[in-house]
Design an enzyme around this catalytic site. Structure first.
Site, PDB file in Angstrom:
ATOM      1  N   ARG A 182       0.837  -1.209   0.000  1.00  0.00           N
ATOM      2  CA  ARG A 182       0.000   0.000   0.000  1.00  0.00           C
ATOM      3  C   ARG A 182       0.866   1.251   0.000  1.00  0.00           C
ATOM      4  O   ARG A 182       0.556   2.231  -0.687  1.00  0.00           O
ATOM      5  CB  ARG A 182      -0.937   0.000   1.217  1.00  0.00           C
ATOM      6  CG  ARG A 182      -2.020  -1.065   1.140  1.00  0.00           C
ATOM      7  CD  ARG A 182      -2.961  -0.984   2.324  1.00  0.00           C
ATOM      8  NE  ARG A 182      -3.802   0.211   2.276  1.00  0.00           N
ATOM      9  CZ  ARG A 182      -4.544   0.647   3.305  1.00  0.00           C
ATOM     10  NH1 ARG A 182      -4.519  -0.016   4.452  1.00  0.00           N
ATOM     11  NH2 ARG A 182      -5.277   1.722   3.191  1.00  0.00           N
ATOM     12  N   CYS A 238      -1.278   6.117   9.005  1.00  0.00           N
ATOM     13  CA  CYS A 238      -1.586   4.831   8.371  1.00  0.00           C
ATOM     14  C   CYS A 238      -2.685   5.106   7.365  1.00  0.00           C
ATOM     15  O   CYS A 238      -2.634   6.105   6.657  1.00  0.00           O
ATOM     16  CB  CYS A 238      -1.982   3.787   9.410  1.00  0.00           C
ATOM     17  SG  CYS A 238      -3.375   4.277  10.457  1.00  0.00           S
TER      18      CYS A 238
END
Length: 278
Positions: A182, A238
């Site tokens: 990611r 995050c």
């Protein structure tokens, strides 16, 4: 704060289940099935444990900006903690999940943010508790009145403007806590745009624990952060400000306390981007 353990063992907790100075909180949750954690709690949990839901209790409603899990209404959370019997700076709150601290660390960070230092995570979480054959129950505890008074530590959190203006300054480090795929933009299963904030370095949050969900040693945590330990400021994000808290826990275990949470995280950052711009 050094006399307050960040991590406690299932054995220790089992020996203190009747301690009136301890409140246990079940934080199990699934992003894929938001009701799963509550169903699991209603089926079985650690005796005396209360349940706090990531979406309903540990976050506020989603808006256009601010990310997928905005910080909760502080006064409402304080009322819930009071109803559980938590007294500010007196009660030890023990949080657990079954996701390698992925959700319990959110409560850990929030309590610290609200000014409450007496909070610890259960090593190995629910799986470790069950594996040790410790008692479980489906009984819902009755709360006893506490008194939780907020003493907000505002410097612990940063917003998008702060990240923009400070991330490239000397002595400032921006940490992306998501898994490498990611971070690199190779896949993005949740947010509409893949990639990372320019200048961020990648420290996946799963590296804080072993495969069983037990915290790695303080020495291992310190080694992990050796390249950033002398930074003046560390901003951590995050996807939505949840699992970044696991990295903030890791920093704390390593004796590095200059970490701050970008609460909106990538889901906030990319909400300001057009795909053509990135």
């Amino acid at each position: 704060m050094s006399d307050i353990p960040l991590i406690i063992s299932p054995q220790w907790l089992s020996e203190h289940l009747e301690d009136p100075q301890i409140v246990i909180v079940d934080c199990r949750f699934s992003l894929a099935d938001p009701e799963l954690g509550r169903r699991q709690y209603q089926t079985n949990h650690i005796p005396g444990a209360f349940y706090l839901d990531l979406n309903q209790d540990l976050s506020s409603p989603v808006k256009e900006h601010g990310g997928r899990h905005p910080l909760p209404n502080i006064e409402e959370l304080a009322e819930k903690l009071t109803a559980m019997g938590v007294y500010s700076q007196e009660t030890l709150v023990v949080a657990y999940d079954d996701s390698r601290f992925g959700f319990a660390a959110r409560l850990w960070w929030l309590l610290r943010y609200l000014g409450h230092d007496k909070v610890a995570l259960l090593d190995g979480g629910w799986k470790s508790w069950v594996a040790g054959n410790y008692p479980v129950t489906d009984g819902i505890p009755i709360g006893k009145p506490g008194k939780f008074v907020v003493n907000l530590r505002s410097p612990m959190v940063v917003d998008i403007e702060t990240v923009k203006t400070r991330k490239d300054l000397p002595g400032v480090v921006l940490i992306d806590s998501r898994e490498g795929e990611r971070y690199r933009g190779e896949k993005e299963p949740i947010d509409p745009i893949a990639g990372h904030i320019p200048g961020a370095v990648n420290y996946p949050w799963q590296q804080v624990t072993d495969e069983q969900g037990n915290a790695k040693s303080p020495e291992a945590q310190k080694s992990r952060w050796s390249e950033v330990e002398n930074a003046e400021e560390i901003m951590v994000y995050c996807g939505s400000g949840v699992t970044a808290c696991v990295n903030l826990l890791s920093l704390e275990m390593a004796g590095i306390n200059q970490g701050k949470l970008y609460a909106g995280s990538w889901s906030d950052w990319c909400s300001y981007l057009n795909k053509s711009e990135y």
